[in-house]
Design an enzyme around this catalytic site. Structure first.
Site, mmCIF file in Angstrom:
data_model
loop_
_atom_site.group_PDB
_atom_site.id
_atom_site.type_symbol
_atom_site.label_atom_id
_atom_site.label_comp_id
_atom_site.label_asym_id
_atom_site.label_seq_id
_atom_site.Cartn_x
_atom_site.Cartn_y
_atom_site.Cartn_z
ATOM 1 C CB THR A 194 7.617 29.343 0.347
ATOM 2 O OG1 THR A 194 7.948 30.218 1.316
ATOM 3 C CG2 THR A 194 7.556 30.213 -1.007
ATOM 4 C CG ASP A 231 8.637 33.017 3.359
ATOM 5 O OD1 ASP A 231 7.898 32.790 4.466
ATOM 6 O OD2 ASP A 231 9.856 32.879 3.240
ATOM 7 N NE ARG A 290 15.528 25.978 5.913
ATOM 8 C CZ ARG A 290 14.553 26.898 5.225
ATOM 9 N NH1 ARG A 290 14.598 26.688 4.169
ATOM 10 N NH2 ARG A 290 13.484 27.159 5.923
ATOM 11 N N GLY A 306 11.604 25.079 3.774
ATOM 12 C CA GLY A 306 10.747 25.181 4.835
ATOM 13 C C GLY A 306 9.241 24.507 4.286
ATOM 14 N NE ARG A 364 13.446 32.673 3.480
ATOM 15 C CZ ARG A 364 14.288 31.530 4.097
ATOM 16 N NH1 ARG A 364 15.513 31.895 4.440
ATOM 17 N NH2 ARG A 364 13.741 30.371 4.071
HETATM 18 O O1 F6P Z 1 10.926 30.305 4.005
HETATM 19 C C1 F6P Z 1 9.761 29.893 4.984
HETATM 20 C C2 F6P Z 1 10.428 30.174 6.341
HETATM 21 O O2 F6P Z 1 9.336 29.904 7.314
HETATM 22 C C3 F6P Z 1 10.440 31.825 6.600
HETATM 23 O O3 F6P Z 1 9.449 32.362 6.932
HETATM 24 C C4 F6P Z 1 11.477 31.755 7.749
HETATM 25 O O4 F6P Z 1 12.307 32.817 7.774
HETATM 26 C C5 F6P Z 1 12.241 30.416 7.789
HETATM 27 O O5 F6P Z 1 11.532 29.496 6.729
HETATM 28 C C6 F6P Z 1 12.547 29.734 8.806
HETATM 29 O O6 F6P Z 1 13.099 28.532 8.435
HETATM 30 P P1 F6P Z 1 13.661 27.155 9.382
HETATM 31 O O7 F6P Z 1 12.684 26.340 9.222
HETATM 32 O O8 F6P Z 1 14.946 26.796 8.997
HETATM 33 O O9 F6P Z 1 13.506 27.792 10.885
#
Ligand code: F6P
Length: 322
Positions: free
Chosen positions: A127, A129, A73, A12, A173
């Site tokens: 991140t 998070d 990812r 992310g 998360r």
């Molecule tokens: O890890 C960062 C984050 O924003 C989390 O808070 C969230 O659960 C996840 O990534 C969402 O990911 P994506 O970009 O795949 O929707």
């Protein structure tokens, strides 16, 4: 001797990643180290999607959210075959190390490259998070808190005008760092985080108590890692109280925007520290800041050891919500 390194952003995106890219490139340049910027994280590493980055290539990005290197990812990187292709490219480019800006998933990938192909790897915690052990804060977290807080301030206006209860879901998360910070800073009536599960009946009781005390509106902050999330909490409160409740999921808005000064400074320090760590011969570590100083933590520890939310802050949120 380090002559050339590769750099990527993965997982992310987080505000401040660009500031970290800039810091890595400029520190490397000052040590006469060439930097290969890899696009789209491990996906680009497998495909060999890269270009050399010099100090001028990273001008005017310190203030920009997102990542100029792009992020992804990668499913292919989960297989040994995919990782072998990534390692092959790193050998082809003749790099002496790889700097990864990302979260725990990205660090898992880096550790694999080190274990399976002996690639020297350094991690930079990027991140929103804030869930990595080994750094008091991760890049992007401070900005995400500010973004979520400003949204909550706006929701409070509407909550007050319409005498409503608002359940606001923030990202994180499996961690409650953002939720707890914005709950305290935004004066929330209740905060639900995965680290301290609260039965829904007790949440309902808190809301009913608020109504009895004469509160006409309330803000309840829910971390995304809480079972059922904001939607279930909303439904349960509405059913139990008959009161009008709205749920707002802030979502990816928290990942973008101009990084705060704190995130730019953190990213600048960690970008510099990452290159220095490689020059010192370190590998398989994340650079972080603990109590104001640069720390090195073995990559597996960053995800194996759980970083705790501050229990005093949690207690404070409860005390002040009367
Ligand atoms: O890890 C960062 C984050 O924003 C989390 O808070 C969230 O659960 C996840 O990534 C969402 O990911 P994506 O970009 O795949 O929707």
């Amino acid at each position: 001797m380090i002559n050339r390194i590769a750099l990527l952003t993965s997982g992310g995106d987080a505000p401040g990643m660009n500031a970290a890219v800039r810091a890595v490139v400029r520190t490397a340049s000052s040590c006469n180290i060439e930097v290969i910027g890899v696009r789209r994280g491990f996906a680009g590493l497998i495909e060999g999607d890269s270009r050399t980055l010099g100090p001028r290539d990273v001008a005017n990005i310190i203030q920009r959210g997102g990542t100029i290197l792009l992020s992804a990812r990668s499913k292919d990187f989960l297989s040994r075959e995919g990782r072998a292709r990534a390692a092959e490219n790193l050998h082809l480019w003749d790099v002496d190390g790889l700097v990864i800006i990302g979260g725990d998933g990205s660090f898992h990938g880096g550790q694999r490259l080190l274990d399976e192909f002996s690639i020297p790897v350094i991690g930079i915690p990027g991140t929103i998070d804030n869930d990595l052990f080994g750094s008091d804060f991760t890049i992007g977290y401070d900005t995400a808190v500010e973004t979520a807080l400003s949204a909550i301030d706006k929701l409070r206006d509407t909550a007050a005008s319409h005498e409503r209860i608002f359940v606001v879901e923030v990202m994180g998360r499996n961690a409650g760092f953002i939720a707890l910070d914005v709950a305290v800073a935004g004066g929330a009536e209740e905060v639900l985080i995965p680290e301290a599960p609260v039965p829904i009946d007790s949440v309902i009781e808190t809301v009913q108590e608020s109504l009895r005390k004469g509160k006409t509106s309330s803000i309840i902050v829910v971390a995304e890692g809480v079972d059922g999330g904001a939607l279930q909490v909303r439904q349960a409160i509405e059913q139990a109280t008959g009161h009008e409740v709205r749920a707002t999921i802030l979502g990816h808005i928290q990942r973008g925007g101009t990084p705060t000064a704190a995130d730019r400074i953190l990213a600048s320090r960690l970008g510099e520290a990452a290159v220095k760590a490689l020059v010192e011969g370190r590998s398989g570590v994340m650079v972080g800041i603990v109590n104001g100083n640069v720390h090195h933590t073995a990559l597996p520890l960053t995800w194996e050891r759980r970083k705790e939310v501050n229990p005093h802050l949690y207690a404070c949120a409860k005390t002040l919500s009367i």
